[in-house]
Motif scaffolding. Structure first.
Motif, PDB file in Angstrom:
ATOM      1  N   SER A  32      43.158  -9.303 -70.522  1.00 37.20           N
ATOM      2  CA  SER A  32      44.462  -9.592 -69.926  1.00 37.20           C
ATOM      3  C   SER A  32      44.336  -9.860 -68.435  1.00 37.20           C
ATOM      4  O   SER A  32      43.524  -9.238 -67.737  1.00 37.20           O
ATOM      5  CB  SER A  32      45.418  -8.423 -70.159  1.00 37.20           C
ATOM      6  OG  SER A  32      45.691  -8.280 -71.531  1.00 37.20           O
ATOM      7  N   LEU A  33      45.157 -10.770 -67.941  1.00 38.65           N
ATOM      8  CA  LEU A  33      45.216 -11.030 -66.510  1.00 38.65           C
ATOM      9  C   LEU A  33      45.959  -9.892 -65.818  1.00 38.65           C
ATOM     10  O   LEU A  33      46.951  -9.385 -66.354  1.00 38.65           O
ATOM     11  CB  LEU A  33      45.937 -12.357 -66.259  1.00 38.65           C
ATOM     12  CG  LEU A  33      45.305 -13.580 -66.935  1.00 38.65           C
ATOM     13  CD1 LEU A  33      46.227 -14.785 -66.839  1.00 38.65           C
ATOM     14  CD2 LEU A  33      43.954 -13.892 -66.303  1.00 38.65           C
ATOM     15  N   PRO A  34      45.525  -9.462 -64.650  1.00 41.02           N
ATOM     16  CA  PRO A  34      46.158  -8.305 -63.984  1.00 41.02           C
ATOM     17  C   PRO A  34      47.560  -8.635 -63.486  1.00 41.02           C
ATOM     18  O   PRO A  34      47.745  -9.576 -62.716  1.00 41.02           O
ATOM     19  CB  PRO A  34      45.206  -7.995 -62.815  1.00 41.02           C
ATOM     20  CG  PRO A  34      44.500  -9.292 -62.554  1.00 41.02           C
ATOM     21  CD  PRO A  34      44.392 -10.000 -63.878  1.00 41.02           C
ATOM     22  N   ASP A  35      48.562  -7.875 -63.945  1.00 43.54           N
ATOM     23  CA  ASP A  35      49.927  -8.190 -63.524  1.00 43.54           C
ATOM     24  C   ASP A  35      50.126  -7.962 -62.033  1.00 43.54           C
ATOM     25  O   ASP A  35      51.040  -8.527 -61.436  1.00 43.54           O
ATOM     26  CB  ASP A  35      50.969  -7.398 -64.336  1.00 43.54           C
ATOM     27  CG  ASP A  35      50.689  -5.928 -64.404  1.00 43.54           C
ATOM     28  OD1 ASP A  35      49.894  -5.534 -65.270  1.00 43.54           O
ATOM     29  OD2 ASP A  35      51.275  -5.170 -63.599  1.00 43.54           O
ATOM     30  N   GLU A  36      49.253  -7.157 -61.402  1.00 40.77           N
ATOM     31  CA  GLU A  36      49.362  -6.969 -59.953  1.00 40.77           C
ATOM     32  C   GLU A  36      49.139  -8.284 -59.208  1.00 40.77           C
ATOM     33  O   GLU A  36      49.724  -8.520 -58.149  1.00 40.77           O
ATOM     34  CB  GLU A  36      48.342  -5.926 -59.462  1.00 40.77           C
ATOM     35  CG  GLU A  36      48.567  -4.524 -59.974  1.00 40.77           C
ATOM     36  CD  GLU A  36      47.940  -4.287 -61.341  1.00 40.77           C
ATOM     37  OE1 GLU A  36      47.334  -5.241 -61.902  1.00 40.77           O
ATOM     38  OE2 GLU A  36      48.076  -3.168 -61.862  1.00 40.77           O
ATOM     39  N   PHE A  37      48.301  -9.134 -59.762  1.00 37.42           N
ATOM     40  CA  PHE A  37      48.040 -10.431 -59.148  1.00 37.42           C
ATOM     41  C   PHE A  37      49.321 -11.252 -59.071  1.00 37.42           C
ATOM     42  O   PHE A  37      49.609 -11.895 -58.056  1.00 37.42           O
ATOM     43  CB  PHE A  37      46.983 -11.183 -59.958  1.00 37.42           C
ATOM     44  CG  PHE A  37      46.849 -12.639 -59.600  1.00 37.42           C
ATOM     45  CD1 PHE A  37      46.161 -13.032 -58.458  1.00 37.42           C
ATOM     46  CD2 PHE A  37      47.437 -13.621 -60.387  1.00 37.42           C
ATOM     47  CE1 PHE A  37      46.048 -14.370 -58.126  1.00 37.42           C
ATOM     48  CE2 PHE A  37      47.324 -14.968 -60.053  1.00 37.42           C
ATOM     49  CZ  PHE A  37      46.628 -15.335 -58.920  1.00 37.42           C
ATOM     50  N   PHE A  38      50.127 -11.213 -60.136  1.00 35.96           N
ATOM     51  CA  PHE A  38      51.377 -11.967 -60.154  1.00 35.96           C
ATOM     52  C   PHE A  38      52.423 -11.306 -59.261  1.00 35.96           C
ATOM     53  O   PHE A  38      53.124 -11.974 -58.504  1.00 35.96           O
ATOM     54  CB  PHE A  38      51.900 -12.074 -61.587  1.00 35.96           C
ATOM     55  CG  PHE A  38      50.968 -12.791 -62.511  1.00 35.96           C
ATOM     56  CD1 PHE A  38      50.993 -14.173 -62.600  1.00 35.96           C
ATOM     57  CD2 PHE A  38      50.045 -12.103 -63.281  1.00 35.96           C
ATOM     58  CE1 PHE A  38      50.128 -14.848 -63.445  1.00 35.96           C
ATOM     59  CE2 PHE A  38      49.186 -12.763 -64.126  1.00 35.96           C
ATOM     60  CZ  PHE A  38      49.220 -14.143 -64.214  1.00 35.96           C
ATOM     61  N   ASP A  39      52.530  -9.983 -59.354  1.00 36.43           N
ATOM     62  CA  ASP A  39      53.568  -9.261 -58.613  1.00 36.43           C
ATOM     63  C   ASP A  39      53.384  -9.381 -57.105  1.00 36.43           C
ATOM     64  O   ASP A  39      54.352  -9.473 -56.357  1.00 36.43           O
ATOM     65  CB  ASP A  39      53.559  -7.778 -59.004  1.00 36.43           C
ATOM     66  CG  ASP A  39      53.965  -7.563 -60.454  1.00 36.43           C
ATOM     67  OD1 ASP A  39      54.605  -8.468 -61.033  1.00 36.43           O
ATOM     68  OD2 ASP A  39      53.656  -6.496 -61.003  1.00 36.43           O
ATOM     69  N   LYS A  40      52.134  -9.379 -56.670  1.00 40.44           N
ATOM     70  CA  LYS A  40      51.872  -9.368 -55.227  1.00 40.44           C
ATOM     71  C   LYS A  40      51.432 -10.742 -54.721  1.00 40.44           C
ATOM     72  O   LYS A  40      52.072 -11.346 -53.872  1.00 40.44           O
ATOM     73  CB  LYS A  40      50.820  -8.310 -54.899  1.00 40.44           C
ATOM     74  CG  LYS A  40      51.288  -6.888 -55.191  1.00 40.44           C
ATOM     75  CD  LYS A  40      50.209  -5.869 -54.889  1.00 40.44           C
ATOM     76  CE  LYS A  40      50.664  -4.455 -55.212  1.00 40.44           C
ATOM     77  NZ  LYS A  40      49.594  -3.447 -54.970  1.00 40.44           N
ATOM     78  N   ASN A  41      50.332 -11.242 -55.273  1.00 38.21           N
ATOM     79  CA  ASN A  41      49.748 -12.465 -54.727  1.00 38.21           C
ATOM     80  C   ASN A  41      50.646 -13.684 -54.901  1.00 38.21           C
ATOM     81  O   ASN A  41      50.977 -14.370 -53.935  1.00 38.21           O
ATOM     82  CB  ASN A  41      48.388 -12.731 -55.373  1.00 38.21           C
ATOM     83  CG  ASN A  41      47.366 -11.678 -55.019  1.00 38.21           C
ATOM     84  OD1 ASN A  41      47.691 -10.500 -54.967  1.00 38.21           O
ATOM     85  ND2 ASN A  41      46.133 -12.076 -54.795  1.00 38.21           N
ATOM     86  N   MET A  42      51.046 -13.964 -56.155  1.00 36.52           N
ATOM     87  CA  MET A  42      51.782 -15.195 -56.412  1.00 36.52           C
ATOM     88  C   MET A  42      53.186 -15.142 -55.832  1.00 36.52           C
ATOM     89  O   MET A  42      53.629 -16.068 -55.157  1.00 36.52           O
ATOM     90  CB  MET A  42      51.824 -15.477 -57.914  1.00 36.52           C
ATOM     91  CG  MET A  42      50.452 -15.637 -58.545  1.00 36.52           C
ATOM     92  SD  MET A  42      49.450 -16.946 -57.793  1.00 36.52           S
ATOM     93  CE  MET A  42      50.173 -18.401 -58.543  1.00 36.52           C
ATOM     94  N   THR A  43      53.902 -14.064 -56.101  1.00 35.10           N
ATOM     95  CA  THR A  43      55.263 -13.933 -55.572  1.00 35.10           C
ATOM     96  C   THR A  43      55.253 -13.879 -54.050  1.00 35.10           C
ATOM     97  O   THR A  43      56.063 -14.528 -53.381  1.00 35.10           O
ATOM     98  CB  THR A  43      55.945 -12.682 -56.139  1.00 35.10           C
ATOM     99  OG1 THR A  43      55.959 -12.770 -57.561  1.00 35.10           O
ATOM    100  CG2 THR A  43      57.369 -12.552 -55.624  1.00 35.10           C
ATOM    101  N   GLY A  44      54.319 -13.113 -53.499  1.00 37.29           N
ATOM    102  CA  GLY A  44      54.233 -13.001 -52.045  1.00 37.29           C
ATOM    103  C   GLY A  44      53.926 -14.328 -51.384  1.00 37.29           C
ATOM    104  O   GLY A  44      54.498 -14.667 -50.344  1.00 37.29           O
ATOM    105  N   ASN A  71      40.931 -13.720 -59.095  1.00 33.18           N
ATOM    106  CA  ASN A  71      40.238 -12.864 -58.134  1.00 33.18           C
ATOM    107  C   ASN A  71      40.009 -13.562 -56.798  1.00 33.18           C
ATOM    108  O   ASN A  71      39.386 -12.997 -55.905  1.00 33.18           O
ATOM    109  CB  ASN A  71      38.889 -12.412 -58.720  1.00 33.18           C
ATOM    110  CG  ASN A  71      39.066 -11.440 -59.866  1.00 33.18           C
ATOM    111  OD1 ASN A  71      39.849 -10.502 -59.772  1.00 33.18           O
ATOM    112  ND2 ASN A  71      38.342 -11.668 -60.958  1.00 33.18           N
ATOM    113  N   LYS A  72      40.521 -14.791 -56.689  1.00 30.84           N
ATOM    114  CA  LYS A  72      40.400 -15.533 -55.439  1.00 30.84           C
ATOM    115  C   LYS A  72      41.679 -15.386 -54.618  1.00 30.84           C
ATOM    116  O   LYS A  72      42.752 -15.078 -55.136  1.00 30.84           O
ATOM    117  CB  LYS A  72      40.146 -17.014 -55.732  1.00 30.84           C
ATOM    118  CG  LYS A  72      38.806 -17.308 -56.397  1.00 30.84           C
ATOM    119  CD  LYS A  72      37.655 -17.243 -55.428  1.00 30.84           C
ATOM    120  CE  LYS A  72      37.672 -18.405 -54.465  1.00 30.84           C
ATOM    121  NZ  LYS A  72      36.492 -18.406 -53.563  1.00 30.84           N
ATOM    122  N   SER A  73      41.578 -15.650 -53.339  1.00 28.95           N
ATOM    123  CA  SER A  73      42.730 -15.593 -52.444  1.00 28.95           C
ATOM    124  C   SER A  73      43.764 -16.637 -52.829  1.00 28.95           C
ATOM    125  O   SER A  73      43.430 -17.812 -53.037  1.00 28.95           O
ATOM    126  CB  SER A  73      42.287 -15.819 -51.002  1.00 28.95           C
ATOM    127  OG  SER A  73      43.396 -16.084 -50.168  1.00 28.95           O
TER     128      SER A  73
END
Length: 306
Positions: free
Chosen positions: A114-126, A83-85
């Motif tokens: 579960s960890l939110p897959d949106e975090f991986f799809d957007k934050n980490m990849t981006g 949930n952090k930047s």
């Protein structure tokens, strides 16, 4: 056409269209060379096993991260970290997500939240693409493969294992369809393993712009330590991510997939369905670009058992 006359300060300090950052390094900080004898169920260091896999839980860490980490990122749980930047906490986030749950209690705790897959799809990849992608793409395909396999003696592994040799000896041709496989997008743990269990999710190849069929595979007990914390998102739900490359046309526009499937070397597989019990052989890698989940990518062979 308009001609722009450069001002003196522009000639002295020409604008740079991109800010390139040095790529971080991925290291293993504990041994990963333990093997498993599938016949006896005992750990063994013998090279005479019928099947040789890496079943231990390697500790992997991202190091030499060329960016600062905010003090507010320290001392947080993995659920607080997502949930952090990512701009503030990237290195710590990856290092937490790279950890391998080593017992059932840890796995159940992650499954219950579960960890939110949106975090991986957007934050980490981006974040990875913004910081590192252009630098990474400057490496040739050959150089990426050399770095991906590192010190692994691929031919020796095949010679010491007849079963693996049959399914993996010709697998190197698949990497001709895999244009950008190298570090630090992926970290190779083992060039060829086989896993078995049930499919829990399938992405239709028509929906995948890069042409790959992807599915989550829950793992039998001997293989359960292969997944990382990042695999416990709402899409993979603790299963290992399997990619059958180039099962349909590659229509991706992302630079990282440009040229994928052009060699036409990837075999076509039957499309698995949720609930199928399958046997998959392929490269065991960690996907750093998408947050650190474990994958079988590419898959060299797959059979539907039931």
């Amino acid at each position: 056409m308009f001609w722009h006359k450069m001002l003196p300060h522009e000639m002295e300090h020409p604008q740079q269209p991109y800010q390139l950052s040095p790529l971080p390094d991925v290291v293993v900080i504990s041994p990963i060379d333990r093997t498993f004898n599938s016949t006896t169920g005992d750990n063994s260091s013998s090279t005479n096993n019928n099947i040789t896999f890496v079943y231990s839980s390697p500790d992997i860490q991202l190091v030499n991260i060329p960016e600062g980490i905010d003090s507010s990122c320290y001392g947080l749980t993995v659920h607080e970290l997502v949930n952090k930047s990512t701009d503030l906490c990237y290195g710590i986030q990856v290092n937490e997500l790279l950890k391998h749950p080593t017992n059932q209690t840890q796995r159940e705790q992650l499954l219950n939240q579960s960890l939110p897959d949106e975090f991986f799809d957007k934050n980490m990849t981006g974040h990875f693409d913004k910081k590192y992608l252009l630098q990474y793409l400057k490496k040739s395909h050959y150089q990426q493969l050399q770095e991906l396999f590192g010190h692994v003696n691929y031919s020796l592994i095949n010679e010491n294992n007849n079963q693996m040799s049959t399914e993996c000896s010709n697998s190197s041709s698949l990497y001709n369809d895999f244009i950008n496989p190298g570090p630090t997008r992926f970290f190779m743990i083992h060039p060829c393993i086989t896993v078995t269990r049930n499919v829990t999710l399938v992405h239709n190849p028509a929906a995948g712009l890069d042409g790959d069929t992807v599915f989550a595979l829950q793992l039998d007990k001997p293989y359960s330590n292969l997944v990382t914390t990042a695999n416990f998102n709402s899409k993979m739900t603790g299963g290992i991510w399997v990619e059958l490359m180039c099962q349909s046309l590659n229509n991706a526009t992302a630079l990282v997939h440009k040229g994928d499937c052009s060699a036409g070397t990837s075999p076509q597989f039957p499309l698995p369905a949720v609930g199928d019990r399958v046997n998959v052989t392929g490269a065991y890698v960690i996907d750093i670009r998408e947050g650190g989940h474990a994958e079988i990518h590419p898959a060299f062979a797959m059979s539907i058992l039931s």
